[in-house]
Design a protein around this motif. Sequence first.
Motif, PDB file in Angstrom:
ATOM      1  N   ALA A   1       0.791  -1.199  -0.055  1.00 56.25           N
ATOM      2  CA  ALA A   1       0.132  -0.017  -0.122  1.00 56.25           C
ATOM      3  C   ALA A   1       0.795   1.252   0.012  1.00 56.25           C
ATOM      4  O   ALA A   1       0.637   2.146  -0.654  1.00 56.25           O
ATOM      5  CB  ALA A   1      -1.057   0.194   1.317  1.00 56.25           C
ATOM      6  N   GLN A   2       1.943   1.223   0.783  1.00 57.07           N
ATOM      7  CA  GLN A   2       2.780   2.435   0.789  1.00 57.07           C
ATOM      8  C   GLN A   2       3.267   2.519  -0.624  1.00 57.07           C
ATOM      9  O   GLN A   2       3.609   3.655  -1.223  1.00 57.07           O
ATOM     10  CB  GLN A   2       3.885   2.359   2.134  1.00 57.07           C
ATOM     11  CG  GLN A   2       3.309   2.464   3.291  1.00 57.07           C
ATOM     12  CD  GLN A   2       4.586   2.134   4.568  1.00 57.07           C
ATOM     13  OE1 GLN A   2       5.450   1.429   4.144  1.00 57.07           O
ATOM     14  NE2 GLN A   2       4.033   2.197   5.659  1.00 57.07           N
TER      15      GLN A   2
ATOM     16  N   PHE B   1       4.032   5.610  -5.657  1.00 59.51           N
ATOM     17  CA  PHE B   1       3.976   5.664  -7.055  1.00 59.51           C
ATOM     18  C   PHE B   1       2.984   6.581  -7.516  1.00 59.51           C
ATOM     19  O   PHE B   1       3.381   7.254  -8.527  1.00 59.51           O
ATOM     20  CB  PHE B   1       3.676   3.913  -7.481  1.00 59.51           C
ATOM     21  CG  PHE B   1       3.363   4.110  -9.007  1.00 59.51           C
ATOM     22  CD1 PHE B   1       4.403   4.064  -9.791  1.00 59.51           C
ATOM     23  CD2 PHE B   1       2.214   3.943  -9.705  1.00 59.51           C
ATOM     24  CE1 PHE B   1       4.336   3.934 -11.237  1.00 59.51           C
ATOM     25  CE2 PHE B   1       1.916   3.778 -10.810  1.00 59.51           C
ATOM     26  CZ  PHE B   1       3.069   3.962 -11.852  1.00 59.51           C
ATOM     27  N   GLU B   2       1.897   6.467  -7.013  1.00 56.10           N
ATOM     28  CA  GLU B   2       0.858   7.498  -7.502  1.00 56.10           C
ATOM     29  C   GLU B   2       1.382   9.045  -7.143  1.00 56.10           C
ATOM     30  O   GLU B   2       1.149   9.778  -8.093  1.00 56.10           O
ATOM     31  CB  GLU B   2      -0.508   7.381  -6.576  1.00 56.10           C
ATOM     32  CG  GLU B   2      -1.123   6.077  -6.962  1.00 56.10           C
ATOM     33  CD  GLU B   2      -1.532   5.973  -8.704  1.00 56.10           C
ATOM     34  OE1 GLU B   2      -2.008   7.180  -9.133  1.00 56.10           O
ATOM     35  OE2 GLU B   2      -1.585   4.943  -9.079  1.00 56.10           O
ATOM     36  N   GLU B   3       1.808   9.201  -5.841  1.00 54.69           N
ATOM     37  CA  GLU B   3       2.494  10.744  -5.903  1.00 54.69           C
ATOM     38  C   GLU B   3       3.605  11.079  -6.891  1.00 54.69           C
ATOM     39  O   GLU B   3       3.565  12.048  -7.221  1.00 54.69           O
ATOM     40  CB  GLU B   3       3.117  10.874  -4.484  1.00 54.69           C
ATOM     41  CG  GLU B   3       1.946  10.704  -3.349  1.00 54.69           C
ATOM     42  CD  GLU B   3       2.651  10.371  -1.859  1.00 54.69           C
ATOM     43  OE1 GLU B   3       3.962  10.429  -1.771  1.00 54.69           O
ATOM     44  OE2 GLU B   3       1.762  10.445  -0.992  1.00 54.69           O
ATOM     45  N   ASP B   4       4.194  10.093  -7.030  1.00 58.66           N
ATOM     46  CA  ASP B   4       5.356  10.296  -8.239  1.00 58.66           C
ATOM     47  C   ASP B   4       4.840  10.383  -9.592  1.00 58.66           C
ATOM     48  O   ASP B   4       5.358  11.547 -10.144  1.00 58.66           O
ATOM     49  CB  ASP B   4       6.535   9.226  -8.098  1.00 58.66           C
ATOM     50  CG  ASP B   4       7.239   9.113  -6.909  1.00 58.66           C
ATOM     51  OD1 ASP B   4       7.406  10.163  -6.185  1.00 58.66           O
ATOM     52  OD2 ASP B   4       7.991   8.068  -6.760  1.00 58.66           O
TER      53      ASP B   4
ATOM     54  N   ALA C   1       3.782  14.117 -13.974  1.00 61.57           N
ATOM     55  CA  ALA C   1       2.592  14.850 -14.823  1.00 61.57           C
ATOM     56  C   ALA C   1       2.759  16.437 -14.709  1.00 61.57           C
ATOM     57  O   ALA C   1       2.694  17.012 -15.501  1.00 61.57           O
ATOM     58  CB  ALA C   1       1.305  14.188 -14.530  1.00 61.57           C
ATOM     59  N   LYS C   2       2.950  16.929 -13.317  1.00 63.09           N
ATOM     60  CA  LYS C   2       3.061  18.399 -13.127  1.00 63.09           C
ATOM     61  C   LYS C   2       4.203  18.944 -13.938  1.00 63.09           C
ATOM     62  O   LYS C   2       4.203  19.961 -14.480  1.00 63.09           O
ATOM     63  CB  LYS C   2       3.125  18.629 -11.566  1.00 63.09           C
ATOM     64  CG  LYS C   2       3.099  20.113 -11.201  1.00 63.09           C
ATOM     65  CD  LYS C   2       2.949  20.393  -9.817  1.00 63.09           C
ATOM     66  CE  LYS C   2       4.263  20.045  -9.067  1.00 63.09           C
ATOM     67  NZ  LYS C   2       4.455  20.458  -7.473  1.00 63.09           N
TER      68      LYS C   2
END
Length: 108
Positions: A83-84, A89-92, A97-98
């Motif tokens: 989960a961590q 991964f989603e944060e990266d 994308a930003k």
Amino acid sequence: DLSWLARYAACLAQCFPVYPSTSIADGGRKGRTEDESTGTTVGAASFRATSLGGILARKRAKEKIIKNFYSFQRRQAKQEQLAQLRKKFEEDKERIAKFRAQRKFRPY
């Protein structure tokens, strides 16, 4: 001039006094000390406990305590770790994308 060598040897003798012969090989685990004046052999009961090896052995024994003894604990730990990893991964992914959105076309 070798006078410095004599001073160094005297300093070593003063800083590190020589004790009666203590040998682990002769005395086993606990070690034995032989008093040269009387010729009696005395066992050092706390030899292992006070030696550096004894301290490190106790420290290693404490480290061997198993965190996840039961199978459900191991399963939960794996799930939490996954989960961590997914969250990171989603944060990266969002961060990349930003960065891509901030790029501008600069031909020159």
